[in-house]
Design an enzyme around this catalytic site. Structure first.
Site, PDB file in Angstrom:
ATOM      1  N   TYR A 293      -8.352   2.161  17.490  1.00 13.42           N
ATOM      2  CA  TYR A 293      -7.479   2.638  16.419  1.00 13.42           C
ATOM      3  C   TYR A 293      -7.092   4.098  16.652  1.00 13.42           C
ATOM      4  O   TYR A 293      -5.914   4.466  16.568  1.00 13.42           O
ATOM      5  CB  TYR A 293      -8.187   2.484  15.074  1.00 13.42           C
ATOM      6  CG  TYR A 293      -7.384   2.936  13.882  1.00 13.42           C
ATOM      7  CD1 TYR A 293      -6.405   2.121  13.334  1.00 13.42           C
ATOM      8  CD2 TYR A 293      -7.615   4.177  13.293  1.00 13.42           C
ATOM      9  CE1 TYR A 293      -5.659   2.526  12.233  1.00 13.42           C
ATOM     10  CE2 TYR A 293      -6.887   4.589  12.190  1.00 13.42           C
ATOM     11  CZ  TYR A 293      -5.914   3.763  11.665  1.00 13.42           C
ATOM     12  OH  TYR A 293      -5.181   4.173  10.580  1.00 13.42           O
TER      13      TYR A 293
ATOM     14  N   VAL B 173      -7.370   6.922   2.467  1.00 18.45           N
ATOM     15  CA  VAL B 173      -6.490   6.473   1.391  1.00 18.45           C
ATOM     16  C   VAL B 173      -6.986   5.123   0.902  1.00 18.45           C
ATOM     17  O   VAL B 173      -7.380   4.267   1.697  1.00 18.45           O
ATOM     18  CB  VAL B 173      -5.028   6.348   1.878  1.00 18.45           C
ATOM     19  CG1 VAL B 173      -4.108   6.026   0.712  1.00 18.45           C
ATOM     20  CG2 VAL B 173      -4.585   7.611   2.589  1.00 18.45           C
TER      21      VAL B 173
ATOM     22  N   GLY C 297       0.803  -1.215   0.000  1.00 14.19           N
ATOM     23  CA  GLY C 297       0.000   0.000   0.000  1.00 14.19           C
ATOM     24  C   GLY C 297       0.835   1.265   0.000  1.00 14.19           C
ATOM     25  O   GLY C 297       1.653   1.498  -0.888  1.00 14.19           O
ATOM     26  N   ILE C 298       0.652   2.094   1.025  1.00 20.78           N
ATOM     27  CA  ILE C 298       1.417   3.331   1.151  1.00 20.78           C
ATOM     28  C   ILE C 298       2.906   3.020   1.248  1.00 20.78           C
ATOM     29  O   ILE C 298       3.742   3.738   0.695  1.00 20.78           O
ATOM     30  CB  ILE C 298       0.945   4.126   2.386  1.00 20.78           C
ATOM     31  CG1 ILE C 298      -0.496   4.611   2.191  1.00 20.78           C
ATOM     32  CG2 ILE C 298       1.866   5.315   2.648  1.00 20.78           C
ATOM     33  CD1 ILE C 298      -1.115   5.211   3.439  1.00 20.78           C
TER      34      ILE C 298
END
Length: 258
Positions: A155, A188, A26-27
């Site tokens: 989270y 994202v 991913g990122i």
């Protein structure tokens, strides 16, 4: 770098720098590619060996398996890599449940990866950077470190905790020449957000929360990583760089009729 800082053309170059990237999908994948494109030699570390190898192959670097929740393994990885100039930590997880529905096992899973592992990584890699008297550490937090919604309690708490760990590490490592910063993305399009993307109403609601009215692509976080890793940010430490499309700048988007 000279005091006049007149080499502006090379301000973002990372030639000769060694970078360790923990969380290579991913990122993380985009961060690895961007670091390599600016001249860094990148080692990709991930719990999934295939992910680490695939990203390393694209970035022209090396790959290692690493369970970042295993403190002994993190210490061994830091020791084995030797002189690391840049450390980027993107690994994270989430369990979207309301507080009353959370199980102790789910709580531990999110906290152990998002917060405890951040501490472990800062300790293992930070210790060696402090000894050398140089280095840049970039930790990924989230807009959830600042603003919350139902189902994001654990989270959000870990991402807020990561920001405070970054600030403290910056204060403790700074006199030895080590910079520590965080990046806080908005929404994202990564595997971590698949649950949202699968629900069009939810997806669209998130898109309109920010000033730009859309989600980010992972590649749009890469520039922030390069900036914080480079000489362009030699006087930047202890900060959280918001890359959130204006999410925390506006209270939802509404365009009234004219």
């Amino acid at each position: 770098m000279s005091e006049t800082m007149n080499d502006y053309a090379g301000l973002f170059r990372l030639d000769g720098k060694r970078a360790a990237l923990i969380g290579a999908g991913g990122i993380g994948r985009e961060a690895a590619l961007a670091l390599a494109a600016h001249g860094a030699k990148v080692t990709c570390l991930d719990k999934d060996p295939a992910t680490a190898r695939a990203t390393a192959a694209e970035a022209g670097g090396e790959a290692q398996d690493l369970d970042v929740t295993d403190a002994a393994a993190v210490e061994q990885a830091a020791a084995g890599l030797g002189e690391v100039d840049i450390l980027v930590l993107t690994a994270a997880t989430n369990v979207r449940k309301r507080i009353l529905d959370y199980t102790p096992a789910e709580f531990d899973r999110v906290v152990n990866l998002n917060l405890k592992a951040t501490f472990t990584v800062l300790q293992a890699f930070g210790r060696r950077m402090v000894r050398r008297g140089q280095g840049s550490i970039v930790v990924f937090s989230s807009v959830r470190g600042y603003v919350v919604e139902p189902g994001q309690a654990v989270y959000a708490a870990t991402k807020a905790g990561a920001i405070q760990l970054v600030k403290t590490a910056a204060a403790e490592f700074g006199e030895q020449g080590v910079r520590v910063n965080a990046i806080a993305p908005g929404v994202v399009e990564t595997p971590l957000t698949n649950q949202i993307k699968a629900n069009p109403e939810w997806y669209d609601a998130y898109a309109t929360k920010g000033a730009l009215g859309r989600w980010a692509k992972p590649a749009e976080l890469a520039g922030a990583v390069v900036y914080l890793a480079s000489d362009a940010a030699t006087y930047v430490t202890g900060t959280t760089l918001m890359v959130d499309g204006g999410w925390t700048a506006v209270d939802g988007r509404y365009t009234p009729p004219t």
